[in-house]
Enzyme design. Structure first.
Site, PDB file in Angstrom:
ATOM      1  N   ARG A  96       0.818  -1.211   0.000  1.00  0.00           N
ATOM      2  CA  ARG A  96       0.000   0.000   0.000  1.00  0.00           C
ATOM      3  C   ARG A  96       0.858   1.271   0.000  1.00  0.00           C
ATOM      4  O   ARG A  96       0.412   2.312  -0.430  1.00  0.00           O
ATOM      5  CB  ARG A  96      -0.880   0.036   1.263  1.00  0.00           C
ATOM      6  CG  ARG A  96      -2.178  -0.685   1.087  1.00  0.00           C
ATOM      7  CD  ARG A  96      -2.965  -0.667   2.377  1.00  0.00           C
ATOM      8  NE  ARG A  96      -2.287  -1.367   3.463  1.00  0.00           N
ATOM      9  CZ  ARG A  96      -2.793  -1.506   4.681  1.00  0.00           C
ATOM     10  NH1 ARG A  96      -3.956  -0.979   4.970  1.00  0.00           N
ATOM     11  NH2 ARG A  96      -2.135  -2.168   5.612  1.00  0.00           N
ATOM     12  N   HIS A 130      -2.134  -3.662  -4.513  1.00  0.00           N
ATOM     13  CA  HIS A 130      -2.989  -2.503  -4.253  1.00  0.00           C
ATOM     14  C   HIS A 130      -3.051  -1.603  -5.484  1.00  0.00           C
ATOM     15  O   HIS A 130      -4.116  -1.129  -5.874  1.00  0.00           O
ATOM     16  CB  HIS A 130      -2.412  -1.749  -3.047  1.00  0.00           C
ATOM     17  CG  HIS A 130      -3.160  -0.526  -2.683  1.00  0.00           C
ATOM     18  ND1 HIS A 130      -4.454  -0.555  -2.216  1.00  0.00           N
ATOM     19  CD2 HIS A 130      -2.814   0.784  -2.717  1.00  0.00           C
ATOM     20  CE1 HIS A 130      -4.859   0.675  -1.975  1.00  0.00           C
ATOM     21  NE2 HIS A 130      -3.890   1.501  -2.284  1.00  0.00           N
ATOM     22  N   LYS A 194     -13.877   9.704  -0.168  1.00  0.00           N
ATOM     23  CA  LYS A 194     -13.617   9.942   1.261  1.00  0.00           C
ATOM     24  C   LYS A 194     -12.307  10.667   1.449  1.00  0.00           C
ATOM     25  O   LYS A 194     -11.446  10.687   0.574  1.00  0.00           O
ATOM     26  CB  LYS A 194     -13.593   8.618   2.010  1.00  0.00           C
ATOM     27  CG  LYS A 194     -12.635   7.589   1.421  1.00  0.00           C
ATOM     28  CD  LYS A 194     -12.526   6.378   2.317  1.00  0.00           C
ATOM     29  CE  LYS A 194     -13.808   5.638   2.576  1.00  0.00           C
ATOM     30  NZ  LYS A 194     -14.156   4.686   1.536  1.00  0.00           N
TER      31      LYS A 194
HETATM   32  C1  R5P Z   1      -6.887   1.503   0.995  1.00  0.00           C
HETATM   33  O1  R5P Z   1      -6.657   2.242   0.032  1.00  0.00           O
HETATM   34  C2  R5P Z   1      -7.089   0.037   0.867  1.00  0.00           C
HETATM   35  O2  R5P Z   1      -7.582  -0.304  -0.396  1.00  0.00           O
HETATM   36  C3  R5P Z   1      -8.029  -0.489   1.930  1.00  0.00           C
HETATM   37  O3  R5P Z   1      -9.285   0.155   1.796  1.00  0.00           O
HETATM   38  C4  R5P Z   1      -7.510  -0.237   3.312  1.00  0.00           C
HETATM   39  O4  R5P Z   1      -6.134  -0.468   3.354  1.00  0.00           O
HETATM   40  C5  R5P Z   1      -8.193  -1.123   4.296  1.00  0.00           C
HETATM   41  O5  R5P Z   1      -7.659  -0.871   5.572  1.00  0.00           O
HETATM   42  P1  R5P Z   1      -8.604  -0.885   6.860  1.00  0.00           P
HETATM   43  O6  R5P Z   1      -9.336  -2.187   6.824  1.00  0.00           O
HETATM   44  O7  R5P Z   1      -7.650  -0.764   8.018  1.00  0.00           O
HETATM   45  O8  R5P Z   1      -9.504   0.273   6.756  1.00  0.00           O
END
Ligand code: R5P
Length: 317
Positions: A96, A130, A194
């Site tokens: 990520r 990602h 968001k």
């Molecule tokens: C963010 O851009 C990723 O695609 C996920 O939405 C994110 O990493 C999920 O993390 P969490 O479950 O801690 O919100």
């Protein structure tokens, strides 16, 4: 071609065994995965790999020792005269952090990939990064990028009650969500715009839904679930806008805060794959979670690489 050997690191023994089971009950090549007294990683391949076609399967969630273990196994195979070494990385940790999105932060994904490259493996097989562009950091190593969709799409087709929409948790996830919408026979997606603060945390009251969800069932599609915070905030926002049942799919399920964080009745079902291993017991008494294995995808990909066939059939069009 020489013999196909499958090795598995500590994080992916379940996948190694399943992949071998799908290949006429092939046996996993024996490896010793241990620690020295000071806890340094101590690995050894316990069978001859000289001139063989070696596939090393290991996911790389924390701890970082998983990265070291994979590099060391690949290096051991290389220096033991394997004909070809392929890294099979179902989940690439740190992927990520693939760009400099804030001042003075590292591009951690590139550093992890550079570490993997130090082992001098010949190829890499990756699943659902990602960001698509991250795979290019493997250059000049040959790499293939596969997707969880192969393992879940038939299940999702049966699961989702009509009318439903597919939703992308943020603008960066639109391309992925659009693919799922297309596979499921829909023309477009809903987007949950968001604001993220700091390291990925989101402002719950700042979610803007682009698209109509009123009276519809919703499938949220993401690459990964870490704490679950993103999914939970999204599901609440969708419910507020009149969505009916909420489903979610993510290829990589870290569940770093456990399943207890998901409020009961918020999700009808969460679908994930087994790129990261979890004992079945963690799911008991919580939101319904269905785990679809990516082992058939990996087994086919490994066999095709071994025999020099195309992997295109494994990527849904
Ligand atoms: C963010 O851009 C990723 O695609 C996920 O939405 C994110 O990493 C999920 O993390 P969490 O479950 O801690 O919100």
């Amino acid at each position: 071609m020489n013999n196909l050997l499958v090795l598995a690191g500590s994080e992916s023994k379940h996948l190694g065994l399943a992949v071998c089971g799908l290949m006429n009950q092939k046996k996993l090549t024996k490896v010793r995965l241990a620690r020295f007294s000071d806890n340094e990683v101590d690995v050894q391949i316990e069978e001859n790999v000289r001139d063989e076609d070696v596939f090393i399967i290991n996911s790389l969630p924390p701890p970082a020792e998983n990265i070291l273990e994979t590099v060391f196994l690949a290096n051991a195979a290389r220096y033991s005269s394997a004909k070809r070494v392929t890294l099979v990385i179902p989940y690439l940790g740190y992927n990520r952090q693939e760009r400099k999105d804030r001042p003075r932060v590292p591009i951690s994904a590139k550093i992890v990939i550079d570490m993997l490259k130090l082992a001098r493996a010949d190829r890499a097989l990756l699943v659902d990064l990602h960001a698509e562009a991250t795979a290019a950091h493997f250059e000049p190593m040959v790499h293939d990028h596969l997707y969880g969709s192969y393992s879940v799409i038939d299940y999702l087709r049966e699961l989702l009650p009509k009318p439903f929409v597919v939703a992308a948790p943020d603008a960066g996830a639109v391309v992925r969500a659009r693919k799922y919408a297309q596979y499921l026979g829909l023309a477009d997606v809903v987007v949950l715009n968001k604001e993220r603060v700091g390291a990925g945390k989101i402002k719950e009251n700042k979610i803007k839904i682009i698209g109509n969800v009123r009276g519809k069932n919703v499938l949220l599609v993401d690459d990964m679930i870490d704490s679950g915070g993103t999914l939970i905030a999204d599901a609440k926002a969708l419910k507020e806008k009149g969505a009916r049942k909420i489903y979610a799919f993510a290829t990589h399920a870290l569940f770093s805060k456990g399943l207890g964080v998901f409020p009961k009745d918020l999700f009808t079902e969460i679908v994930v794959t087994d790129t990261i291993y979890h004992d079945k017991a963690i799911f008991e008494g919580h939101t319904r979670v269905t785990v679809k294995s990516i082992a058939p995808l990996l087994a086919r990909a490994i066999e095709n690489i071994h025999t020099g066939e195309s992997l295109s059939e494994l990527i849904l069009g």
